[in-house]
Motif scaffolding. Structure first.
Motif, mmCIF file in Angstrom:
data_model
loop_
_atom_site.group_PDB
_atom_site.id
_atom_site.type_symbol
_atom_site.label_atom_id
_atom_site.label_comp_id
_atom_site.label_asym_id
_atom_site.label_seq_id
_atom_site.Cartn_x
_atom_site.Cartn_y
_atom_site.Cartn_z
ATOM 1 N N GLY A 20 -2.667 -11.624 -8.921
ATOM 2 C CA GLY A 20 -2.286 -11.150 -7.624
ATOM 3 C C GLY A 20 -3.498 -11.634 -6.714
ATOM 4 O O GLY A 20 -4.253 -12.266 -6.922
ATOM 5 N N GLN A 21 -3.448 -11.018 -5.454
ATOM 6 C CA GLN A 21 -4.346 -11.440 -4.458
ATOM 7 C C GLN A 21 -5.830 -11.236 -4.880
ATOM 8 O O GLN A 21 -6.778 -12.188 -4.084
ATOM 9 C CB GLN A 21 -4.338 -10.405 -3.370
ATOM 10 C CG GLN A 21 -4.972 -10.632 -1.873
ATOM 11 C CD GLN A 21 -4.708 -10.037 -0.652
ATOM 12 O OE1 GLN A 21 -3.470 -9.659 -0.567
ATOM 13 N NE2 GLN A 21 -5.370 -9.595 0.213
ATOM 14 N N PHE A 22 -6.139 -10.422 -5.759
ATOM 15 C CA PHE A 22 -7.528 -10.271 -6.370
ATOM 16 C C PHE A 22 -7.872 -11.013 -7.645
ATOM 17 O O PHE A 22 -8.979 -10.588 -8.016
ATOM 18 C CB PHE A 22 -7.744 -8.661 -6.334
ATOM 19 C CG PHE A 22 -7.714 -8.081 -4.756
ATOM 20 C CD1 PHE A 22 -8.796 -8.556 -3.735
ATOM 21 C CD2 PHE A 22 -6.754 -7.037 -4.899
ATOM 22 C CE1 PHE A 22 -8.313 -7.591 -2.629
ATOM 23 C CE2 PHE A 22 -6.337 -6.559 -3.399
ATOM 24 C CZ PHE A 22 -7.311 -7.008 -2.603
ATOM 25 N N THR A 52 -15.492 -1.058 3.249
ATOM 26 C CA THR A 52 -14.158 -0.694 2.816
ATOM 27 C C THR A 52 -14.453 0.974 2.878
ATOM 28 O O THR A 52 -15.459 1.415 3.123
ATOM 29 C CB THR A 52 -14.026 -1.002 1.241
ATOM 30 O OG1 THR A 52 -15.126 -0.372 0.456
ATOM 31 C CG2 THR A 52 -14.274 -2.616 0.899
ATOM 32 N N GLY A 162 -1.958 1.530 -3.265
ATOM 33 C CA GLY A 162 -2.443 0.588 -2.254
ATOM 34 C C GLY A 162 -2.039 -0.912 -3.006
ATOM 35 O O GLY A 162 -1.600 -1.777 -2.477
ATOM 36 N N HIS A 163 -2.390 -1.125 -4.234
ATOM 37 C CA HIS A 163 -2.213 -2.221 -4.717
ATOM 38 C C HIS A 163 -0.615 -2.527 -4.947
ATOM 39 O O HIS A 163 -0.229 -3.855 -4.637
ATOM 40 C CB HIS A 163 -2.750 -2.389 -6.141
ATOM 41 C CG HIS A 163 -2.718 -3.617 -6.938
ATOM 42 N ND1 HIS A 163 -3.555 -4.647 -6.615
ATOM 43 C CD2 HIS A 163 -1.910 -3.846 -7.849
ATOM 44 C CE1 HIS A 163 -3.101 -5.938 -7.294
ATOM 45 N NE2 HIS A 163 -2.081 -5.564 -8.156
ATOM 46 N N HIS A 166 1.422 -2.853 -1.388
ATOM 47 C CA HIS A 166 0.766 -3.785 -0.391
ATOM 48 C C HIS A 166 0.231 -5.190 -0.934
ATOM 49 O O HIS A 166 0.784 -6.249 -0.464
ATOM 50 C CB HIS A 166 -0.077 -3.282 0.652
ATOM 51 C CG HIS A 166 -0.566 -3.899 1.626
ATOM 52 N ND1 HIS A 166 0.414 -4.139 2.931
ATOM 53 C CD2 HIS A 166 -1.764 -4.415 2.034
ATOM 54 C CE1 HIS A 166 -0.235 -4.912 3.581
ATOM 55 N NE2 HIS A 166 -1.492 -5.181 3.188
ATOM 56 N N TYR A 167 -0.483 -4.993 -2.008
ATOM 57 C CA TYR A 167 -1.429 -6.337 -2.419
ATOM 58 C C TYR A 167 -0.671 -6.875 -3.540
ATOM 59 O O TYR A 167 -0.881 -8.223 -3.625
ATOM 60 C CB TYR A 167 -2.650 -5.615 -2.645
ATOM 61 C CG TYR A 167 -3.539 -5.568 -1.416
ATOM 62 C CD1 TYR A 167 -3.932 -6.145 -0.604
ATOM 63 C CD2 TYR A 167 -4.022 -4.059 -1.631
ATOM 64 C CE1 TYR A 167 -4.586 -5.790 0.398
ATOM 65 C CE2 TYR A 167 -4.776 -3.773 -0.445
ATOM 66 C CZ TYR A 167 -5.129 -4.649 0.296
ATOM 67 O OH TYR A 167 -5.975 -3.973 1.501
ATOM 68 N N ALA A 168 0.260 -6.357 -4.450
ATOM 69 C CA ALA A 168 0.518 -7.068 -5.597
ATOM 70 C C ALA A 168 1.366 -8.200 -5.209
ATOM 71 O O ALA A 168 2.139 -8.381 -4.070
ATOM 72 C CB ALA A 168 1.406 -6.013 -6.478
ATOM 73 N N TYR A 225 -2.596 -0.266 4.179
ATOM 74 C CA TYR A 225 -1.532 -0.974 3.490
ATOM 75 C C TYR A 225 -0.180 -1.003 4.189
ATOM 76 O O TYR A 225 0.958 -0.191 4.083
ATOM 77 C CB TYR A 225 -1.291 0.171 2.195
ATOM 78 C CG TYR A 225 -2.725 0.521 1.656
ATOM 79 C CD1 TYR A 225 -3.500 -0.347 1.202
ATOM 80 C CD2 TYR A 225 -2.926 1.931 1.229
ATOM 81 C CE1 TYR A 225 -4.580 -0.198 0.481
ATOM 82 C CE2 TYR A 225 -3.955 2.041 0.493
ATOM 83 C CZ TYR A 225 -4.866 1.387 0.197
ATOM 84 O OH TYR A 225 -5.849 1.655 -0.615
ATOM 85 N N ARG B 178 -3.067 -5.995 -15.583
ATOM 86 C CA ARG B 178 -3.874 -5.647 -14.630
ATOM 87 C C ARG B 178 -4.871 -4.611 -15.332
ATOM 88 O O ARG B 178 -6.043 -4.768 -15.109
ATOM 89 C CB ARG B 178 -3.180 -4.844 -13.685
ATOM 90 C CG ARG B 178 -3.902 -4.304 -12.362
ATOM 91 C CD ARG B 178 -3.081 -3.741 -11.348
ATOM 92 N NE ARG B 178 -3.744 -2.780 -10.297
ATOM 93 C CZ ARG B 178 -4.767 -3.198 -9.525
ATOM 94 N NH1 ARG B 178 -5.085 -4.397 -9.392
ATOM 95 N NH2 ARG B 178 -5.440 -2.073 -8.746
#
Lengths: 292, 292
Positions: A20-22, A52, A162-163, A166-168, A225, B178
């Motif tokens: 993913g994004q990270f 953060t 959040g992951h 929003h981020y996944a 998010y 993950r």
């Protein structure tokens, strides 16, 4: 993709493509990836961090301590760009073997002391200055309980909700449901508490509030998010809203939230903080936005 | 199912059908679901818990304190059956508004003090008895850092990896990847630390070890989440293995792990603990297995 038929292998192996994004900053292996020393400034406390929520816990407390007249709490705040892997430098790992911000080097005593994990930094500083933590046994236990509650909760809010929300790289209904429910439950826990007490530990603002505020506040204000505040119906938690507004209004909190912020409007960021006057300079040219 | 096309609604709503194995005990709303008082025994400390890793933190520390001669640490341990919703009783919520075990009522002082969250219970007791936490500044900071590291890590190991690898109603590759990566990273962090120090905070066994041991130990021994030890190649972490074996051998740890255990072999469980002699009675008929 058809997740229903997925069968995990007998032994997991690291597939760098599936992060993913990270993906670039998540690794299954601890320790440094490169040799680099950390900068050291003139003050007793050296903070290596990023704005953060967890990073803001430390900078808010430093600003609160200074605002309350604890001149010994002067600090240098250095920006750790986690998108560029600064947290994997040999210097950073020596202070925080877990490679997460914030990390603190306390040079106020006879020998340097490292402190890592935002909750430990809050407790270390509150105890050192005898401030923002109740001194009597009952209040102290209440403060520690809510502080630990926050430390054990944030991974469900951030790394969980959040992951996946929003981020996944794609939306997984089961995971979003799981963490949306838990995030709402955590808001409900805080809302009930803040309906019976002004602050989490009781009558007085404490490190438990600082710890929870950075997470609950960002979500409640709709600043985390995407449209998560709508998705989670956070307007339902009126007591949390009252408490967020009260803490938002604290000048020290406003300063603390700016420190080590390297993106967003220029008048709300301060990449590094080495002196109280740095806040006055924040719109000047020398403070360029970071890349992260 | 085809997760790739899932689009979350604008506003999340509670679908009780989509909760996996823990659907009956996961709720988005805090507070009590029914009125029921908690039992209270004769000792200064009343613990309401279950022998999960977080529950074992408290019972191990109580047994360590008693084993070290702190007679004031006598405790009654009451079993909270989370499968039956005991954590949502009015009595339990009054002690832990977060409805999670363990929860402690400290009646050793002039007024009763509630303490919730396993990390807060460990710190509260260690400070009260001046034991299992370093007294000098550097060691204390190291202990607090590792304790907080554990508190912030367990949700990734248990609520994350354990849930998606073992408990969720179907396997989601992305989520397993993950959390497998993060769990391995956390083992790697501990392994590096335990390669340079005998215990997490340094030379001495402390509450930081107790906190981390219950999670890392169960996983390392292959006692958590099916074949997770193989899946995660936990044999790679030899320093963790050395440390787990050393702590496994402590008599107080062996006693603490039994307390509030209501399932498994009868000689390894003790549903309630009210006296040191209870451990000698554990195979007798009066100790029936719990339903959970």
């Amino acid at each position: 993709m058809s997740e229903a038929e997925y069968v995990p292998p007998a032994v997991w192996t690291w597939d760098k493509a599936n992060g993913g994004q990270f993906a670039s900053i998540n690794r299954p292996i601890a320790g440094p990836t490169h040799d680099k020393e950390l900068p050291v400034g003139k003050h007793p406390f050296q903070l290596y961090s990023l704005a953060t929520p967890n990073g803001q816990k430390a900078t808010i407390l430093f600003e609160e301590l200074l605002g309350a007249g604890h001149a010994g709490a002067e600090y240098d705040a250095w920006l750790i760009n986690i998108g560029q892997g600064d947290q994997f430098s040999s210097g950073f790992v020596a202070i925080n073997p877990n490679s997460k911000i914030p990390a603190l080097l306390d040079r106020s005593g006879p020998e340097p002391i490292r402190v890592f994990e935002s909750g430990a930094i809050l407790l270390h500083l509150a105890e050192k200055f005898g401030a923002f933590i109740p001194t009597e046994a009952k209040g102290r236990a209440e403060c520690l309980s809510w502080l630990m509650w926050q430390m054990g909760s944030a991974p469900f809010m951030g790394g969980g909700f959040g992951h996946f929300y929003h981020y996944a790289p794609f939306k997984i209904e089961y995971a979003i449901d799981r963490y949306a429910m838990e995030t709402k439950r955590l808001f409900s826990v805080a809302d009930r508490r803040l309906g019976e007490a002004r602050f989490l530990a009781g009558d007085d603002y404490s490190i438990a509030d600082i710890a929870a505020y950075v997470w609950l506040g960002n979500l409640y204000r709709g600043e985390a998010y995407g449209d998560a505040a709508t998705f989670l119906s956070l307007h339902e938690y009126a007591n949390v809203g009252r408490w967020v507004a009260e803490i938002d209004a604290r000048k020290a909190v406003q300063r603390g939230r700016m420190v080590n912020r390297g993106q967003g409007p220029l008048d709300q960021q301060l990449r590094e903080r080495h002196d109280a006057s740095d806040f006055d300079l924040r719109t000047q040219d020398k403070l360029e936005p970071a890349e992260s």
